[in-house]
Design a protein around this motif. Structure first.
Motif, mmCIF file in Angstrom:
data_model
loop_
_atom_site.group_PDB
_atom_site.id
_atom_site.type_symbol
_atom_site.label_atom_id
_atom_site.label_comp_id
_atom_site.label_asym_id
_atom_site.label_seq_id
_atom_site.Cartn_x
_atom_site.Cartn_y
_atom_site.Cartn_z
ATOM 1 N N ARG A 1 0.612 -1.363 -0.031
ATOM 2 C CA ARG A 1 0.018 0.016 -0.112
ATOM 3 C C ARG A 1 1.014 1.338 0.042
ATOM 4 N N LYS A 2 1.992 1.097 0.746
ATOM 5 C CA LYS A 2 2.865 2.239 0.800
ATOM 6 C C LYS A 2 4.355 1.991 0.794
ATOM 7 N N LYS A 3 5.021 2.851 0.119
ATOM 8 C CA LYS A 3 6.420 2.604 0.261
ATOM 9 C C LYS A 3 6.969 2.994 1.392
ATOM 10 N N VAL A 4 7.833 2.224 2.266
ATOM 11 C CA VAL A 4 7.994 2.761 3.718
ATOM 12 C C VAL A 4 9.553 2.821 3.573
ATOM 13 N N ALA A 5 10.113 3.894 4.312
ATOM 14 C CA ALA A 5 11.670 4.055 4.477
ATOM 15 C C ALA A 5 12.005 4.149 6.125
ATOM 16 N N LEU A 6 12.888 3.399 6.624
ATOM 17 C CA LEU A 6 13.060 3.245 8.012
ATOM 18 C C LEU A 6 14.466 4.172 7.995
ATOM 19 N N ILE A 7 14.740 4.900 8.737
ATOM 20 C CA ILE A 7 16.054 5.598 8.852
ATOM 21 C C ILE A 7 16.645 5.251 10.392
ATOM 22 N N ASP A 8 17.386 4.390 10.304
ATOM 23 C CA ASP A 8 18.273 4.447 11.788
ATOM 24 C C ASP A 8 19.085 5.211 12.069
ATOM 25 N N ASP A 9 19.164 5.721 13.380
ATOM 26 C CA ASP A 9 20.048 6.739 13.768
ATOM 27 C C ASP A 9 20.188 7.778 12.780
ATOM 28 N N ALA A 10 18.900 8.210 12.725
ATOM 29 C CA ALA A 10 18.723 9.398 11.775
ATOM 30 C C ALA A 10 19.271 10.725 11.970
ATOM 31 N N ASP A 11 19.739 10.916 13.324
ATOM 32 C CA ASP A 11 20.268 12.071 13.851
ATOM 33 C C ASP A 11 22.049 12.327 13.703
ATOM 34 N N THR A 12 22.111 11.253 12.804
ATOM 35 C CA THR A 12 23.817 11.324 12.164
ATOM 36 C C THR A 12 23.675 11.706 10.911
ATOM 37 N N MET A 13 22.825 12.055 10.386
ATOM 38 C CA MET A 13 22.729 13.032 8.896
ATOM 39 C C MET A 13 23.997 14.198 9.154
ATOM 40 N N ASN A 14 24.726 14.112 8.339
ATOM 41 C CA ASN A 14 25.465 15.565 8.151
ATOM 42 C C ASN A 14 24.523 16.495 7.724
ATOM 43 N N CYS B 1 3.831 7.084 0.443
ATOM 44 C CA CYS B 1 5.160 7.040 1.100
ATOM 45 C C CYS B 1 4.878 7.221 2.533
ATOM 46 N N LEU B 2 5.736 6.447 3.286
ATOM 47 C CA LEU B 2 5.842 6.557 4.694
ATOM 48 C C LEU B 2 7.191 6.680 5.138
ATOM 49 N N ILE B 3 7.778 7.634 5.596
ATOM 50 C CA ILE B 3 9.110 7.853 6.102
ATOM 51 C C ILE B 3 9.277 7.664 7.611
ATOM 52 N N VAL B 4 10.195 6.955 8.360
ATOM 53 C CA VAL B 4 10.058 6.732 9.753
ATOM 54 C C VAL B 4 11.498 7.086 9.973
ATOM 55 N N LEU B 5 11.687 8.022 10.878
ATOM 56 C CA LEU B 5 12.849 8.327 11.535
ATOM 57 C C LEU B 5 13.100 8.034 12.826
ATOM 58 N N VAL B 6 14.298 7.130 13.250
ATOM 59 C CA VAL B 6 14.429 6.509 14.437
ATOM 60 C C VAL B 6 15.693 7.146 15.202
ATOM 61 N N SER B 7 15.651 7.666 16.366
ATOM 62 C CA SER B 7 16.742 8.462 16.769
ATOM 63 C C SER B 7 16.667 8.365 18.385
ATOM 64 N N SER B 8 17.855 8.007 18.802
ATOM 65 C CA SER B 8 18.326 8.112 20.257
ATOM 66 C C SER B 8 18.527 9.428 20.810
ATOM 67 N N ASN B 9 18.807 10.295 19.824
ATOM 68 C CA ASN B 9 19.307 11.796 20.244
ATOM 69 C C ASN B 9 18.773 12.692 19.131
ATOM 70 N N PRO B 10 17.032 12.655 19.345
ATOM 71 C CA PRO B 10 16.620 13.696 18.297
ATOM 72 C C PRO B 10 16.790 14.931 18.396
ATOM 73 N N ASP B 11 17.270 15.612 19.502
ATOM 74 C CA ASP B 11 17.648 17.023 19.390
ATOM 75 C C ASP B 11 18.862 17.288 18.578
ATOM 76 N N ARG B 12 19.460 16.362 17.894
ATOM 77 C CA ARG B 12 20.336 16.678 17.043
ATOM 78 C C ARG B 12 19.981 16.752 15.860
ATOM 79 N N LEU B 13 18.887 16.639 15.327
ATOM 80 C CA LEU B 13 18.153 16.621 14.024
ATOM 81 C C LEU B 13 17.997 18.204 13.963
ATOM 82 N N LEU B 14 17.598 18.641 12.668
ATOM 83 C CA LEU B 14 17.374 19.903 12.351
ATOM 84 C C LEU B 14 15.947 20.110 12.954
ATOM 85 N N ASP B 15 15.561 21.492 13.608
ATOM 86 C CA ASP B 15 14.296 21.893 13.839
ATOM 87 C C ASP B 15 13.247 21.645 12.902
ATOM 88 N N THR B 16 13.901 21.891 11.774
ATOM 89 C CA THR B 16 12.843 22.031 10.498
ATOM 90 C C THR B 16 12.424 20.354 10.138
#
Length: 328
Positions: A108-121, A139-154
């Motif tokens: 039904r949907k394309k699903v992307a699971l991004i582990d440790d998403a906070d490590t994006m440069n 499409c469903l995008i799922v970010l997984v993070s143990s340090n979400p504060d490191r992700l951009l606010d946007t």
């Protein structure tokens, strides 16, 4: 395994269930919480529920071809991105975008699971932000993070947040592998701190021996580069925080029953003042916050060694340390 099989995360499960029952699955989600609490497992099971061909009470049936393919990692519409190295780079995100903008092949949907998403440069994060601003259909995008504060606010603001929490001791006890017995089991229960993923996967006896081995090398003044990479530095510092917590508890309360590393680990460290342990904790915490800036390992080793050596001036001498621990 399905969402109904996840234990101890009732709040997150209510959010998932509400989305599935209303048929309103967002285009992007952010699953956050401590490492090892089950975020990625929940993300995979949510993807199964979204694409299940024979859902049971708005959950995955676990038997249809879609569920079986997701379990086997062969579903053509499910992409799992796992960090290779220290960061997610822009080329990784571009490859993911190419996949996401294709129509679902059989789900039904394309699903992307991004582990440790906070490590994006920064370049990867900015490229990914454009995808979030105009997400592909179905499409469903799922970010997984143990340090979400490191992700951009946007980025965070464009994702539906789902928070995961450590499990209560009773529920964690039931999830610890039966083959763990005695001290190994007690260490797993104490040091995993409600995180079943760690309780199942970490050799806490070996980790404890490794930590104290390097600590003793520091106290002896060994000038060596003992950490092989940044991950080992971070792991050792995390264990040092547990050690300093135990030292402070032992000194302030005189109670050895609550020591996470076990009372037999502290024969050499009984007389350290609580304030000294707290001061060392503060200094190591500041250093830990700088690890992403690629600190020199040799300089870091010497700096941490100086902190731990100063800590011991508030307790027994170095000779007493070596003697009490057998001079290993």
């Amino acid at each position: 395994m399905a969402l109904r099989d996840i234990k101890g995360q009732e709040k997150a499960l209510r959010i998932f269930s509400g989305m599935l029952r209303r048929g309103r699955v967002p285009s992007a989600m952010l699953l956050s919480g401590d490492k090892g609490v089950g975020k990625m497992s929940a993300a995979l099971n949510f993807a199964k529920a979204v694409n299940c061909l024979q859902p049971v009470d708005f959950d995955a049936c676990d038997v249809c071809s879609s569920c079986r393919k997701i379990d086997a990692g062969t579903h053509p519409d499910i992409t799992v991105m796992v960090t290779e190295g220290d960061e997610i780079k822009i080329d990784d995100m571009r490859r993911l975008e190419e996949v996401l903008f294709l129509r679902p092949y059989e789900g039904r949907k394309k699903v992307a699971l991004i582990d440790d998403a906070d490590t994006m440069n920064s370049n990867a994060a900015n490229a990914f932000l454009k995808t979030l601003e105009e997400p592909p259909e179905d499409c469903l995008i799922v970010l997984v993070s143990s340090n979400p504060d490191r992700l951009l606010d946007t980025i965070r603001s464009r994702c539906t947040p789902v928070r995961f929490y450590p499990l209560p001791r009773a529920e964690l006890t039931a999830m610890v592998p039966a083959e763990l017995e005695g001290e190994a089991r007690q260490l797993a229960l104490a040091l995993s701190m409600g995180r079943p993923g760690l309780a199942k996967s970490v050799d806490f006896l070996g980790e404890r021996a490794w930590f104290f081995g390097l600590l003793e090398a520091m106290l002896r003044g060994d000038a060596k580069e003992a950490w092989t990479d940044k991950a080992e530095m971070r792991s050792w510092l995390d264990m040092a925080f547990v050690f300093l917590r135990d030292v402070a508890v032992m000194a302030a309360a005189g109670d050895e029953s609550g020591l996470l590393y076990g009372k037999n680990s502290y024969r050499a460290y009984r007389n350290i003042a609580p304030q000294a342990a707290f001061n060392a904790w503060q200094r190591l915490q500041k250093m830990s916050n700088l690890l992403d800036f690629n600190l020199n390992k040799s300089i870091s080793w010497n700096y941490v060694a100086s902190i731990m050596q100063q800590l011991m001036t508030h307790g027994p001498s170095h000779k007493a340390v070596s003697a009490s621990r057998g001079g290993r």
